[in-house]
Write a protein that holds these residues in place. Structure first.
Motif, short mmCIF file in Angstrom:
data_model
loop_
_atom_site.label_atom_id
_atom_site.label_comp_id
_atom_site.label_asym_id
_atom_site.label_seq_id
_atom_site.Cartn_x
_atom_site.Cartn_y
_atom_site.Cartn_z
N LEU A 186 11.32 18.68 13.88
CA LEU A 186 12.49 19.17 13.12
C LEU A 186 13.16 20.34 13.85
CD1 LEU A 186 11.21 18.95 9.42
CD2 LEU A 186 12.48 17.27 10.78
N GLU A 187 12.36 21.15 14.51
CA GLU A 187 12.90 22.27 15.27
C GLU A 187 13.79 21.75 16.40
OE1 GLU A 187 9.88 21.78 14.32
OE2 GLU A 187 9.05 23.57 13.36
N ALA A 188 13.30 20.73 17.11
CA ALA A 188 14.08 20.18 18.23
C ALA A 188 15.40 19.61 17.73
CB ALA A 188 13.26 19.11 18.96
N ILE A 189 15.35 18.92 16.59
CA ILE A 189 16.57 18.34 16.03
C ILE A 189 17.55 19.45 15.64
CG2 ILE A 189 17.51 17.02 14.08
CD1 ILE A 189 14.87 15.36 14.16
N ALA A 190 17.02 20.50 15.00
CA ALA A 190 17.87 21.59 14.53
C ALA A 190 18.54 22.33 15.69
CB ALA A 190 17.06 22.56 13.68
N GLU A 191 17.84 22.36 16.82
CA GLU A 191 18.37 23.11 17.97
C GLU A 191 19.13 22.24 18.96
OE1 GLU A 191 14.85 24.85 19.57
OE2 GLU A 191 14.56 26.20 17.86
N ALA A 192 19.24 20.94 18.65
CA ALA A 192 19.84 20.01 19.62
C ALA A 192 21.35 20.23 19.75
CB ALA A 192 19.55 18.58 19.20
N ASP A 193 21.86 19.93 20.95
CA ASP A 193 23.31 19.90 21.15
C ASP A 193 23.83 18.49 20.97
OD1 ASP A 193 23.60 22.68 21.92
OD2 ASP A 193 22.50 22.11 23.73
N VAL A 194 22.96 17.52 21.19
CA VAL A 194 23.34 16.12 21.01
C VAL A 194 22.07 15.32 20.72
CG1 VAL A 194 23.25 15.73 23.52
CG2 VAL A 194 24.50 14.12 22.09
N ILE A 195 22.25 14.29 19.91
CA ILE A 195 21.11 13.43 19.55
C ILE A 195 21.46 12.00 19.93
CG2 ILE A 195 19.68 12.58 17.63
CD1 ILE A 195 20.34 15.30 16.20
N LEU A 196 20.55 11.35 20.65
CA LEU A 196 20.84 10.00 21.14
C LEU A 196 19.83 8.98 20.58
CD1 LEU A 196 21.56 10.76 24.93
CD2 LEU A 196 23.22 10.55 23.05
N PHE A 197 20.35 7.81 20.24
CA PHE A 197 19.51 6.65 19.91
C PHE A 197 19.64 5.68 21.08
CE2 PHE A 197 20.31 6.90 14.98
CZ PHE A 197 19.81 8.19 14.97
N PRO A 198 18.62 5.55 21.91
CA PRO A 198 18.73 4.64 23.05
C PRO A 198 18.74 3.19 22.55
CG PRO A 198 16.56 5.71 23.00
CD PRO A 198 17.29 6.15 21.77
N PRO A 199 18.96 2.23 23.43
CA PRO A 199 18.98 0.83 22.97
C PRO A 199 17.57 0.34 22.64
CG PRO A 199 19.28 0.94 25.35
CD PRO A 199 19.28 2.35 24.87
N SER A 200 16.90 1.06 21.75
CA SER A 200 15.56 0.67 21.26
C SER A 200 15.74 -0.18 20.02
CB SER A 200 14.74 1.91 20.93
OG SER A 200 14.31 2.58 22.09
N ASN A 201 14.66 -0.79 19.61
CA ASN A 201 14.70 -1.63 18.41
C ASN A 201 15.09 -0.78 17.19
OD1 ASN A 201 13.72 -3.06 16.01
ND2 ASN A 201 12.90 -4.52 17.49
N PRO A 202 16.19 -1.16 16.50
CA PRO A 202 16.68 -0.33 15.40
C PRO A 202 15.78 -0.37 14.16
CG PRO A 202 18.13 -2.22 15.78
CD PRO A 202 17.02 -2.32 16.78
N ALA A 222 22.24 18.00 11.21
CA ALA A 222 22.16 18.85 12.39
C ALA A 222 23.54 19.37 12.79
CB ALA A 222 21.53 18.09 13.56
N GLY A 223 24.59 18.66 12.40
CA GLY A 223 25.93 19.11 12.73
C GLY A 223 26.28 18.96 14.21
N VAL A 224 25.58 18.08 14.91
CA VAL A 224 25.88 17.82 16.33
C VAL A 224 26.11 16.32 16.48
CG1 VAL A 224 24.56 19.80 17.17
CG2 VAL A 224 23.43 17.57 16.94
N PRO A 225 26.78 15.92 17.56
CA PRO A 225 27.06 14.49 17.74
C PRO A 225 25.77 13.66 17.83
CG PRO A 225 28.40 15.80 19.23
CD PRO A 225 27.41 16.74 18.60
N VAL A 226 25.77 12.56 17.09
CA VAL A 226 24.66 11.60 17.13
C VAL A 226 25.25 10.29 17.67
CG1 VAL A 226 22.93 10.33 15.81
CG2 VAL A 226 23.56 12.69 15.15
N VAL A 227 24.78 9.89 18.84
CA VAL A 227 25.36 8.72 19.51
C VAL A 227 24.27 7.70 19.81
CG1 VAL A 227 26.49 7.90 21.62
CG2 VAL A 227 27.30 9.99 20.49
N GLY A 228 24.56 6.44 19.52
CA GLY A 228 23.60 5.38 19.80
C GLY A 228 24.15 4.35 20.77
#
Lengths: 319, 319
Positions: A186-202, A222-228
């Motif tokens: 949760l700390e890593a998510i809260a401090e992230a500048d961007v969050i990515l979902f790689p082409p893994s099984n959804p 988190a208020g940061v871009p989440v891109v998959g």
């Protein structure tokens, strides 16, 4: 730049290799690894997704098959079979066994999986911080009909033994509801500048991570871009049998349907392959910024370009 | 004919191969195996003596070294070392690891060591009934002085790591006093027609078995010939470093002294090598029937002749 990536096995690991190449040296990548496909075999704790990430980024992966160790032998497995001890359908090599032996010994000594993973990574130096989604046991089970009887099998039995040859009626991350995110997640998510979902099984990779209470919420807030990146290209999974488990959760095997499955409450941007350019409009109509770019991880350069596109889309979303 | 043999590792196993050759097919051999040199390594239960007997009689032994598996590789061990996980001085091969993995899994599932050993033997078919001396944990420790400091080390550390290069002040089978003979041990002794002590280490192999309360008494009271073969030939151990541990219990490294150490209360007959023919008189003076015959297990024929001599001496004693 602090990047958080939710990763399954092969797809996630390969994407991460491109991402490392795409970002400046001082970027900090935290990988939250799926542990729903963990399994106890021969009394040992096996964490296929964590190991695939660790071996891939640490240079120990069998490149051709995408999992397991390079220069591998199978003498332990041969001997176990000679003792009549199974299962035989799960391919553990001798070098790989050592990882599970060390992990099990540390777990038995009382260390949580996150600490064990960190210790194993001291050897592999994957260049990312790899954290299991949870220190608690979560095990993905798949409801199937076998010989006319409905039963639940471990995800590995469904995937590896049955090769997803029968329909999945349901996919259940057993234990997820009671699981807590591992320390640092949760700390890593809260401090992230961007969050990515790689082409893994959804469903069984990213979906299982999101099933741990607190993680989905933390990402959404988190208020940061989440891109998959879509694991579906031209209406079929790039690899694996994701369509089977998507069907179980009522999602079509299309790039657009997967984006809608994640939803605009979670996802800000979505990359589809150029062959799925027609899906862009539908995804954007769902409130998710979408771009069509080549999404085949055919080599490191192609994968690096995918990672660059994901980061570019994140910046576009941010702006 | 029902024969009970108290066996350590290499010496016991090789003798048993000769004994099997020496007796009629309908003879029943029960081997009571030493477990005092068992050790937990990498979270796995390793039983070196039981395995040496099982592999030797089952055709899986590395003939040259006398322990471990044939056609062995060491990839697991290499990887454990790469993780910085030791000890590195104990040579476990990949094929051997499988045995310890199966054993540990069964023990963790609640089976006693005797049941596990029986299960492992279903594969190896050693042609004898192999029973560990006890299902309880007994661990032989050796008191030594290292770097000026007196401490106790596990027997394997003394034997394998230190190569018995320092004096043993004492040899203690930790846990023996509280141990119970495994199911079948006392029954086999009570029903035996003859009991044999192969040329195994009299302190850390046969001695440890005798340290389990009830076993020594059962042998002494069985009322059948008890015949041993000297592991000391020409005042030196045939193999291993038995002199070191004999010194720790105040026994000279001579064929006669070992016989006296067992004593006429336990031993009815004793074979010494022809080079030790001078010891016959002294042993007989101690009340133990003694013969001098060739005692080098140089090949299966020589070993078979030794077993025949032991059985002949037993019949002589009986008459």
């Amino acid at each position: 730049m602090r990047i958080v990536v939710l990763a399954g096995g092969i797809g996630g690991a390969r994407f991460l290799r491109g991402l490392k190449q795409a970002v400046p040296d001082d970027a900090a990548i935290t990988v939250i690894g799926n542990t729903g496909d963990d399994i106890h075999l021969f009394g040992l704790k096996v964490c296929p997704d964590l190991d695939t990430v660790m071996y891939t980024l640490g240079g120990g992966i069998n490149e051709e098959q995408g999992w397991g160790r390079t220069d591998e032998t199978f003498h332990v497995k041969e001997e176990l079979a000679a003792y009549g001890v199974g299962p035989e359908w799960f391919g553990l090599g001798d070098r790989d066994f050592a990882t599970h032996i060390v992990r099990t010994q540390m777990l038995d000594a009382g260390y949580p999986l996150s600490a064990v993973t960190e210790a194993l990574c001291e050897r592999w130096k994957p260049g990312v911080r790899l954290i299991p989604m949870s220190d608690d046991r979560v095990e993905t089970h798949v409801a199937v009909t076998l010989d006319g009887e409905r039963r639940a099998v471990h995800f590995q039995e469904y995937w590896v033994k049955l090769r997803a040859s029968v329909d999945a009626h349901a996919v259940v991350p057993v234990g997820a509801e009671q699981a807590k995110p591992a320390p640092g997640v949760l700390e890593a998510i809260a401090e992230a500048d961007v969050i990515l979902f790689p082409p893994s099984n959804p469903v069984v990779s990213v979906g299982t991570i999101l099933a741990v209470p607190g993680i989905r919420e933390a990402i959404a807030e988190a208020g940061v871009p989440v891109v998959g990146l879509s694991p579906i290209v031209g209406d079929a999974p790039v690899r694996g049998m994701a369509d089977k488990v998507l069907a179980a959760v009522g999602v079509d095997s299309t790039a657009a349907a997967v984006a809608e499955h994640y939803g605009s409450g979670l996802l800000d941007g979505w990359l589809v392959d150029t062959v799925d350019a027609g899906a862009v409009e539908r995804v954007e109509a769902a409130g998710i910024r979408c771009r069509a770019v080549p999404l085949m991880m055919s080599d490191l350069d192609a994968t690096t370009r995918m990672a660059c596109e994901a980061l570019a889309l994140a910046e576009e979303v941010r702006a």
